[in-house]
Design a protein around this motif. Structure first.
Motif, PDB file in Angstrom:
ATOM      1  N   UNK A  31      65.529  52.142  18.580  1.00  0.00           N
ATOM      2  CA  UNK A  31      65.022  52.741  19.813  1.00  0.00           C
ATOM      3  C   UNK A  31      63.501  52.636  19.871  1.00  0.00           C
ATOM      4  N   UNK A  32      62.849  52.801  18.724  1.00  0.00           N
ATOM      5  CA  UNK A  32      61.388  52.668  18.681  1.00  0.00           C
ATOM      6  C   UNK A  32      60.962  51.257  19.074  1.00  0.00           C
ATOM      7  N   UNK A  33      61.663  50.254  18.568  1.00  0.00           N
ATOM      8  CA  UNK A  33      61.335  48.875  18.933  1.00  0.00           C
ATOM      9  C   UNK A  33      61.556  48.631  20.423  1.00  0.00           C
ATOM     10  N   UNK A  34      62.642  49.186  20.961  1.00  0.00           N
ATOM     11  CA  UNK A  34      62.930  49.016  22.384  1.00  0.00           C
ATOM     12  C   UNK A  34      61.822  49.637  23.241  1.00  0.00           C
ATOM     13  N   UNK A  35      61.394  50.842  22.869  1.00  0.00           N
ATOM     14  CA  UNK A  35      60.367  51.538  23.652  1.00  0.00           C
ATOM     15  C   UNK A  35      59.014  50.826  23.559  1.00  0.00           C
ATOM     16  N   UNK A  36      58.648  50.428  22.355  1.00  0.00           N
ATOM     17  CA  UNK A  36      57.339  49.798  22.184  1.00  0.00           C
ATOM     18  C   UNK A  36      57.278  48.400  22.784  1.00  0.00           C
ATOM     19  N   UNK A  37      58.435  47.813  23.063  1.00  0.00           N
ATOM     20  CA  UNK A  37      58.436  46.517  23.749  1.00  0.00           C
ATOM     21  C   UNK A  37      58.132  46.678  25.237  1.00  0.00           C
ATOM     22  N   UNK A  38      58.302  47.906  25.750  1.00  0.00           N
ATOM     23  CA  UNK A  38      58.088  48.171  27.174  1.00  0.00           C
ATOM     24  C   UNK A  38      56.787  48.906  27.458  1.00  0.00           C
ATOM     25  N   UNK A  39      56.298  49.672  26.484  1.00  0.00           N
ATOM     26  CA  UNK A  39      55.124  50.513  26.696  1.00  0.00           C
ATOM     27  C   UNK A  39      54.088  50.263  25.609  1.00  0.00           C
ATOM     28  N   UNK A  40      52.815  50.132  26.012  1.00  0.00           N
ATOM     29  CA  UNK A  40      51.725  49.993  25.043  1.00  0.00           C
ATOM     30  C   UNK A  40      51.237  51.384  24.671  1.00  0.00           C
ATOM     31  N   UNK A  41      51.690  51.889  23.550  1.00  0.00           N
ATOM     32  CA  UNK A  41      51.295  53.220  23.093  1.00  0.00           C
ATOM     33  C   UNK A  41      49.950  53.166  22.382  1.00  0.00           C
ATOM     34  N   UNK A  42      49.174  54.230  22.522  1.00  0.00           N
ATOM     35  CA  UNK A  42      47.919  54.331  21.774  1.00  0.00           C
ATOM     36  C   UNK A  42      48.207  54.528  20.290  1.00  0.00           C
ATOM     37  N   UNK A  43      49.150  55.419  20.001  1.00  0.00           N
ATOM     38  CA  UNK A  43      49.471  55.757  18.611  1.00  0.00           C
ATOM     39  C   UNK A  43      50.981  55.858  18.444  1.00  0.00           C
ATOM     40  N   UNK A  44      51.479  55.336  17.337  1.00  0.00           N
ATOM     41  CA  UNK A  44      52.870  55.544  16.949  1.00  0.00           C
ATOM     42  C   UNK A  44      52.873  56.295  15.625  1.00  0.00           C
TER      43      UNK A  44
END
Length: 213
Positions: A31-44
């Motif tokens: 799920x983390x990979x799916x989300x980060x493929x769609x959104x550029x987060x400042x921090x994970x």
């Protein structure tokens, strides 16, 4: 926030949101990979021992994607070898469990500042000054009593350095997945912020564009 212990993940998210930080939560690596493929987060904030896809693989994938997202790795092991391995995978910081929430918040804020284009330590435009590290804001020398969300909106607009910021961008960067995408919360927060900033008006509404200072 990527953590398979649901209670811990949700608890950390609540703390960060109280600090005015927008947070999305994943409970497994895929799920983390799916989300980060769609959104550029400042921090994970990334736990190492994740189901579906291991945290090390998630870290490597984020690092390969590009340098913008900063990674704070969590682990139950505090050995030097584990820390070195985490840094070799591309982690920017490391925090062993158990941890103090205040330290986690401070580390997230520090990493978030590094994720943004280089900005001065104190943001200023006209007679408005904001210190992200001290969490203080002033207009004409008078301190502003802002809610965490109002502070975050003002910080983002000042950081844009005169650029027009669409309402959709504010919603994505200052709020999180818990917010209704059709909400009027951005407009309502801008209106409260304008009231607290006083006259002459500081925040300009650009028709069909967004907001700018």
């Amino acid at each position: 926030m990527v953590e398979d212990q649901v209670e811990l993940a949700d608890s950390v998210a609540r703390v960060l949101r109280r600090e005015g930080i927008a947070v999305d939560v994943s409970y497994d690596g895929q799920d983390a990979l799916d989300r980060t493929s769609l959104t550029d987060y400042d921090v994970v904030v990334l736990d190492r021992d994740l189901p579906e896809v291991h945290g090390d693989e998630v870290c490597a994938a984020l690092t390969a994607k590009g340098p913008r997202t900063r990674i704070l790795m969590l682990t139950a092991s505090a050995t030097i070898a584990d820390r070195v391995e985490g840094f070799s995978l591309g982690a920017d910081d490391y925090l062993p469990k158990p941890f103090a929430y205040a330290e986690l918040v401070a580390r997230v804020r520090a990493l978030a500042r590094r994720a943004q284009p280089a900005l001065p330590p104190v943001l200023a435009r006209g007679d408005v000054r904001l210190d992200p590290a001290q969490r203080t804001a002033f207009r004409a020398g008078a301190r502003l009593a802002l809610s965490p969300k109002e502070f975050s909106v003002l910080e983002y607009l000042l950081g844009a350095q005169g650029r027009v910021v669409p309402a959709e961008e504010l919603l994505e960067r200052v709020w999180d997945e818990a917010t209704d995408p059709f909400t009027t919360t951005v407009k309502a927060t801008i209106n409260r912020l304008r009231s607290k900033l006083g006259s002459p008006p500081v925040i300009e509404t650009v028709p069909r564009g967004g907001y700018r200072i």
